[in-house]
Design an enzyme around this catalytic site. Structure first.
Site, mmCIF file in Angstrom:
data_model
loop_
_atom_site.group_PDB
_atom_site.id
_atom_site.type_symbol
_atom_site.label_atom_id
_atom_site.label_comp_id
_atom_site.label_asym_id
_atom_site.label_seq_id
_atom_site.Cartn_x
_atom_site.Cartn_y
_atom_site.Cartn_z
ATOM 1 C CB SER A 119 -1.897 2.277 3.903
ATOM 2 O OG SER A 119 -0.928 2.120 2.869
ATOM 3 C CE1 TYR B 145 -0.482 -2.191 5.992
ATOM 4 C CE2 TYR B 145 0.328 -1.538 3.833
ATOM 5 C CZ TYR B 145 0.055 -1.230 5.149
ATOM 6 O OH TYR B 145 0.299 0.030 5.625
#
Length: 248
Positions: free
Chosen positions: A142, A155
């Site tokens: 990501s 995250y």
């Protein structure tokens, strides 16, 4: 018409919806036989298998918890039994959360790291015995790993760890001609994102920060995945590629 992944066997984790489903469709369209995992949505998995088989390709859906090593070992044994080998592994399964540090719990951090970090690491370990020399591993990370937005401490740190996994394994597996690359998507319109609150107003805010002026789609990630999985990318390894419309 030549298919660049003809006769190749692929495993995709988290393949029943979203980015994973887009990758499964593209690999199958390009000629690969695909085994993909799902966690709970059997209906979506069965629908995708039917869609692919109707188009003339082969796909198998296997229910698996990628955080359990026994499920991973069973997954690759089943894939090898079905297709006789393994050429491609796409570590796509992932979870996310956005919380300020004050609300972050150890349980939530463990959940993210179990799926986003430990699962791809041990998926590679479980898969290696089924690879011949040569092959392609693609990890899905990501841009949050480097864009580091507020409220993403758990995250972002989990996805930053995936960057490290890719870099290390690209060197470690190079003697076996197994290439390891990574795609770091930006904002992608998926079912999961919409369930998490991606509405029209929020999408406008996101698009305002994307130079190419639109959200991404699973196909944007799938197209690059298929290239990295193919022999066209045979001299490409250790790369972490942002596919984000120019957003950083």
């Amino acid at each position: 018409m030549s298919k660049k992944l003809a006769n190749k066997a692929a495993v995709v984790t988290g393949g029943s919806q979203g980015i994973g489903a887009g990758i499964v469709r593209k690999l199958a369209k390009d000629g690969a036989n695909v085994v993909f995992t799902y966690n709970s949505n059997k209906d979506a998995a069965d629908k995708l298998v039917n869609e692919i088989e109707t188009s003339g390709s082969k796909a198998i859906a296997i229910k698996a918890d990628v955080t359990k090593t026994e499920d991973l070992e069973s997954l690759f044994e089943q894939a090898a039994n079905q297709f006789g080998k393994l050429d491609i592994l796409v570590n796509n399964a992932g979870v996310f959360t956005f919380q300020p540090i004050e609300a972050t719990t150890l349980e939530e951090v463990n959940r993210l790291f179990s799926t986003n970090v430990f699962a791809p690491m041990f998926a590679v370990k479980s898969a290696l015995g089924h690879f011949n020399d040569g092959g392609s591993i693609i990890n899905i990370g990501s841009i949050v790993a480097t864009s580091a937005p507020a409220t993403a401490v758990a995250y972002a740190s989990s996805k930053a760890a995936v960057d490290g996994i890719t870099k290390v394994l690209s060197k470690e597996l190079a003697p076996r001609k197994i290439r390891v690359n990574q795609i770091n998507p930006g904002s992608i319109r998926t079912e999961g994102a919409q369930k998490a609150g991606l509405n029209e107003e929020f999408e406008k805010v996101l698009v305002a920060g994307i130079p190419l002026g639109r959200m991404g789609f699973p196909e944007d990630i799938a197209n690059l995945t298929a290239f990295l999985a193919s022999d066209e990318a045979q001299w490409t390894t250790g790369e972490i590629i942002m596919v984000s419309g120019g957003a950083r």
